[in-house]
Design an enzyme around this catalytic site. Structure first.
Site, PDB file in Angstrom:
ATOM      1  N   ARG A  86      55.216  15.420  22.328  1.00 42.78           N
ATOM      2  CA  ARG A  86      54.815  14.325  23.203  1.00 42.78           C
ATOM      3  C   ARG A  86      56.125  13.948  23.804  1.00 42.78           C
ATOM      4  O   ARG A  86      56.198  13.644  24.897  1.00 42.78           O
ATOM      5  CB  ARG A  86      53.973  13.339  22.561  1.00 42.78           C
ATOM      6  CG  ARG A  86      52.430  13.872  22.120  1.00 42.78           C
ATOM      7  CD  ARG A  86      51.891  12.741  21.454  1.00 42.78           C
ATOM      8  NE  ARG A  86      50.551  13.089  21.330  1.00 42.78           N
ATOM      9  CZ  ARG A  86      49.439  12.531  20.947  1.00 42.78           C
ATOM     10  NH1 ARG A  86      49.561  11.211  20.415  1.00 42.78           N
ATOM     11  NH2 ARG A  86      48.138  13.046  20.800  1.00 42.78           N
ATOM     12  N   TYR A  88      48.065  17.829  28.644  1.00 44.80           N
ATOM     13  CA  TYR A  88      48.109  18.381  27.322  1.00 44.80           C
ATOM     14  C   TYR A  88      48.957  17.469  26.238  1.00 44.80           C
ATOM     15  O   TYR A  88      49.601  16.462  26.688  1.00 44.80           O
ATOM     16  CB  TYR A  88      48.583  19.802  27.365  1.00 44.80           C
ATOM     17  CG  TYR A  88      49.988  20.269  28.017  1.00 44.80           C
ATOM     18  CD1 TYR A  88      50.971  19.182  28.430  1.00 44.80           C
ATOM     19  CD2 TYR A  88      50.107  21.620  28.409  1.00 44.80           C
ATOM     20  CE1 TYR A  88      52.230  19.908  28.737  1.00 44.80           C
ATOM     21  CE2 TYR A  88      51.270  22.108  29.020  1.00 44.80           C
ATOM     22  CZ  TYR A  88      52.427  20.957  29.387  1.00 44.80           C
ATOM     23  OH  TYR A  88      53.527  21.584  29.819  1.00 44.80           O
ATOM     24  N   GLU A  89      49.119  17.949  25.325  1.00 43.07           N
ATOM     25  CA  GLU A  89      49.650  17.226  24.009  1.00 43.07           C
ATOM     26  C   GLU A  89      49.041  15.465  23.804  1.00 43.07           C
ATOM     27  O   GLU A  89      49.652  15.029  23.703  1.00 43.07           O
ATOM     28  CB  GLU A  89      51.099  17.085  24.288  1.00 43.07           C
ATOM     29  CG  GLU A  89      51.881  18.193  23.955  1.00 43.07           C
ATOM     30  CD  GLU A  89      51.985  19.019  22.761  1.00 43.07           C
ATOM     31  OE1 GLU A  89      51.482  18.533  21.754  1.00 43.07           O
ATOM     32  OE2 GLU A  89      51.899  20.269  22.707  1.00 43.07           O
ATOM     33  N   GLY A  90      47.771  15.734  24.000  1.00 41.07           N
ATOM     34  CA  GLY A  90      47.096  14.595  24.159  1.00 41.07           C
ATOM     35  C   GLY A  90      47.220  13.883  25.445  1.00 41.07           C
ATOM     36  O   GLY A  90      48.182  13.705  26.101  1.00 41.07           O
ATOM     37  N   GLN A 105      47.293   8.829  24.878  1.00 45.62           N
ATOM     38  CA  GLN A 105      48.458   8.080  24.646  1.00 45.62           C
ATOM     39  C   GLN A 105      48.172   6.600  24.812  1.00 45.62           C
ATOM     40  O   GLN A 105      48.820   5.819  24.022  1.00 45.62           O
ATOM     41  CB  GLN A 105      49.753   8.669  25.656  1.00 45.62           C
ATOM     42  CG  GLN A 105      49.843   9.938  25.832  1.00 45.62           C
ATOM     43  CD  GLN A 105      50.184  10.655  24.574  1.00 45.62           C
ATOM     44  OE1 GLN A 105      51.212  10.053  23.729  1.00 45.62           O
ATOM     45  NE2 GLN A 105      49.729  11.918  24.287  1.00 45.62           N
TER      46      GLN A 105
END
Lengths: 593, 593
Positions: B296, B437-439, B444
């Site tokens: 992240r 992406y990546e959450g 977040q």
């Protein structure tokens, strides 16, 4: 493939309830009834949703091809365009004298949103034709009008705007295309770029309106004239003859609107393209602005249309996609996306802004009707002032918001939004052109602060702000809506303060122009927010009244109140924050870059 | 093709002047000097600019192809990746015990920005490898580490993260891929989607880290374990053996990052893919989060990198493109774009935000160094708290801003920005994945308000805000900067008030989760603005001091003051406006959609 349903309920709310069919009160429209308009809207929505919308994604995928000088548009486009012409849709806003249906601009604008939402790439074609109709009707001589206008109004022939050249984009004063007198007509030589629907296979002729210079023309704006250059020559009886010396040299490979051919056109590669002078020599730019203002309004609506479609797709996906769980307090079961409050926030933010932007754009369209057809000169002039003020805002603010709304629609889809097959990324790619063409949004902002604010020393804006303040006062009178009235009132105060800054800066002969440029975009953003908040304040008052009167459509009016709350309490503050940027010293932009 | 020059001067300013090389004060780095770091940055900048950047646009145009189960990456990618591996760049931040160079994370992060700016699609490959290294180093047993870690650290082999399945995106608890014990290893069966660099031709092996369920696993998060599944099997001597039963089924056709193969991977289509358990059974998600937090942070930096490149391209175009005229007060001659104040505003807005975001991301990276290597437990814990707090902000805020900055870069180009050949639209298309992406950025924001604010009742944020307030007080002490001190102080007050709202809403057992979701994104946006403003406030203090001390690089420090003024006076107010949204009733989001 995502379906598209024209937002008929909300359009009706704006026409009936917010605008109270003010256009129909004009003598020009005495034979029109709300029922007829309703039927028009419904049928347009049907054609847009059933015929145009299904071609949108395929159009993006296929794009346009140039083969042997001919441009092939995506599968189905020619047929869909023909259905549109045969349905009489092209001329719904045009003068019946030229074969149009003479419906009010406010109706034409509402319908315009549907074509843009259904298939933005295809809808660009008639958008450009409408500009050509307007320029020709206002500035063409009788012979030209007799030969070209009717077919353009019907849409059998399409029109283009040939402005840009490689060295002449936002600044058209340096246009180089030449027009040499040759008997009763002219011969044009030059190259034009970014010509939307400059060549295609959807109609049998194309009528190019072209900016060019006469041989003895002055430099700069004063030397530019407007010419009509048909793709195929037309004889006195209106019969199509041979091809003129204008050709598509290449097609642009663009970020979006792949279904819309963006052409580089070569004029006069052989013996000169035959063209006819439109209006007065040296007045080409002024004449072109006739069509550009109308086109700017339509591009604003285009933004609303494509963003509405993106919203609909995000809403449908959020309703259907199962992901995560609702909190234990709501049972803890598996959830669709729309059950998550962060997703609800995104969706409401999209819907609320769209409703506000639509109300503002249709308000401006209704002022166009009044500016054309009101009985008193005073009423016409006042309405025209409003149109002049609103146009850069409708164009720039709607399209900036459209890009953001389309981007949020991608976000709602998560990873699927990034996959082209899903189709939602197309709306973001398509929408991204709208802040650029028909005058970049920076140009719109400069138009606002100079021609629309500086020139009348804020008179038009102040008169609108008086109405916004009155709306704020009405909200304040309702205990349930009083808080919204206060924030709207604050928005008015901020805008008045910002206007003072604009006028102070403009007064500086030395630095005025730079200072205005430095604050133009924040100013447009502030005014856009406040005008949208005004529309939603008005909508809230009507919704409250309808609910108190026991109107049966309670879901609609409750949703309208939620939209109003979002716009006034969540969104307006972001616009008001621009006051700080407007007040901040413009000297900042002298800093090295 | 646009050139890319790593922003070395600004990176040095952050490392030297803002962070005062605090990582080098750790005992771990006692042998490192600023000169060595300088040399590393310069050489990385050279490779990024000369080797990686020239392939970026071609990579977009060619994309990746799947042929007979093999994925062919764009021309030049394999060679460029090899140069990167041979230069030792892959492991610069990794533990020397595993063959890494053990440079501080703050240096690795600065270098990371360069790869992302030069070629985001290619830079994704080592970004994922780094995650695999981290998960394996922390959770793998000695045998696995001995067999895989060194080659991953060197980059000779690459790594992937296999999380998503068609039904399991943001919510991984519903992962279905199965892992069945088979002697000393497991056999995996299932399908994973959106696997970045899941198959390619740039390295001889690929190490997949895969979430899957053991046969007797519980439902939900607790039943998920982490497995290592190599593309080619590796024997005890580290020699490559036959291909494992994992295959690329298809490639996604995406909006951007075309040079990065996004794969659907089929595990166990024949007799099961051989995999090895990493860490404890049932702890797969927790182990995966080890790599996700690092990833992240890197995705935030990726946003900064791609936006920096978009800014550089817009700046270069604005300097070169002649359009319009300067006002008469400045001579009235023909102007380049950069001479127009609305364009200067856009460029300054991009640059100022980038500088602020970079400073914040590198601050967070330096806290990572302290969290790992400080001598006292207290210092390590305090730093880790900061990292935990900053990570969702660096990820989400940087990437949201990156999309906006890339979009502005398109706008600066006018019509040329919409033409793919120009190359600037690619940056917008590429950047658009980073908020997803990546959450997703919504995830977040929820991470911020729940794990990072609710859990410690705001202790970490309040302690940061104390420092921001101290910075505001220092600004207020300087008569030239006092106004900036006031706005920063106001930003602190707004954030403290917003934090109170977060904690109040969180206390509602019934509605707390929904209420937090409803305000999470505005809260992250507010905190992001305030932290960025803090960094630029600190930068302004340093710049003033340098100018007062007669530092020779006056142009740099004056530009830094201009960036600070933009961030504090023009941009921060937009973030502060989120307080209204945070305070507004969350009940709004109960409204029908």
């Amino acid at each position: 493939m995502s379906p598209y349903a024209a937002p008929l309920r909300d359009i009706r709310f704006v026409l009936d309830t917010l605008l109270e069919h003010r256009s129909l009160a004009l003598p020009q429209y005495q034979d029109l009834s709300p029922d007829v308009i309703d039927a028009v809207l419904e049928e347009a929505g049907r054609v847009a949703g059933d015929v145009w919308a299904p071609l949108n994604q395929d159009g993006d995928r296929h794009g346009c091809r140039l083969e042997g000088g001919e441009v092939l548009t995506p599968p189905g486009f020619a047929e869909a365009y023909r259905a549109f012409v045969e349905g009489g849709w092209n001329g719904i806003g045009s003068d019946p004298e030229h074969g149009g249906q003479g419906l009010p601009e406010v109706v034409a604008s509402a319908v315009q949103e549907m074509w843009q939402g259904a298939n933005m790439a295809l809808a660009l074609c008639p958008l450009l034709t409408a500009g050509a109709v307007e320029a020709l009707a206002q500035h063409g001589d009788e012979a030209l009008k007799a030969r070209y206008l009717k077919k353009l109004v019907s849409g059998e022939w399409t029109g283009t705007m040939n402005l840009t050249e490689p060295q002449a984009g936002s600044d058209l004063s340096v246009v180089r295309t030449r027009a040499v007198p040759d008997g009763a007509h002219y011969r044009l030589h030059g190259q034009k770029i970014f010509i939307t629907w400059g060549e295609h296979d959807c109609a049998e002729n194309i009528v190019h309106l072209v900016l060019a210079r006469l041989p003895d023309a002055a430099e700069g704006n004063q030397g530019i004239s407007l010419f009509l250059v048909p793709k195929r020559l037309v004889d006195a009886q209106g019969r199509l003859g041979e091809r003129n010396d204008v050709n598509c040299v290449s097609l642009e490979h663009k970020l979006g609107i792949h279904g819309s051919p963006t052409c580089m056109l070569g004029f006069g590669e052989r013996d000169g393209a035959i063209g006819y002078l439109v209006g007065e020599p040296g007045r080409g730019l002024a004449h072109m602005f006739t069509m550009m203002n109308a086109a700017r309004h339509k591009v604003g609506i285009q933004g609303i249309g494509v963003a509405e479609r993106a919203y609909q797709q995000a809403l449908a996906y959020a309703r259907e996609r199962v992901q995560g769980r609702v909190p234990k307090s709501r049972g803890g079961g598996s959830a669709t996306l729309i059950e998550h409050y962060d997703v609800r926030r995104m969706l409401l933010s999209m819907r609320a802004r769209l409703e506000a932007l639509r109300a503002l754009a249709l308000l401006s369209a209704s002022e166009m009707d009044i500016a054309r057809h009101a009985e008193s000169t005073e009423a016409r002039e006042r309405a025209q002032q409003r149109v002049d003020l609103y146009t850069p805002i409708v164009k720039a603010f709607s399209t900036d918001q459209a890009v953001d709304i389309a981007s949020l629609a991608v976000q709602v889809h998560g990873g699927m939004g990034y996959i082209e097959e899903t189709g939602v990324a197309q709306h973001l790619r398509d929408a991204r052109i709208a802040p650029i063409y028909e005058g970049t949004n920076g140009i719109q902002a400069l138009d606002l602060v100079t021609r629309k604010l500086q020139r009348d020393r804020g008179a038009a804006l102040n008169s609108v702000l008086d109405e916004v303040a009155a709306c704020a006062a009405s909200l304040a009178d309702d205990p349930e809506l009083a808080a919204w009235g206060r924030v709207l009132r604050d928005g008015v105060d901020d805008t008045r303060r910002a206007l003072e800054v604009v006028l102070e800066r403009a007064a500086d002969a030395e630095k005025g122009h730079d200072a205005l440029q430095a604050l133009a975009t924040p100013m447009l953003d502030l005014v856009g927010h406040v005008l949208c908040a005004w529309q939603m304040g008005r909508a809230a008052l009507r919704a409250r009244a309808a609910l108190q009167d026991g109107h049966e459509d309670t879901a609609f009016y409750r949703a309208k109140l939620a939209s109003a709350e979002f716009v006034l309490c969540h969104w307006l503050p972001r616009g008001r924050a621009q006051l700080a940027a407007i007040e901040a010293a413009p000297a900042l932009f002298d800093a090295p870059l």
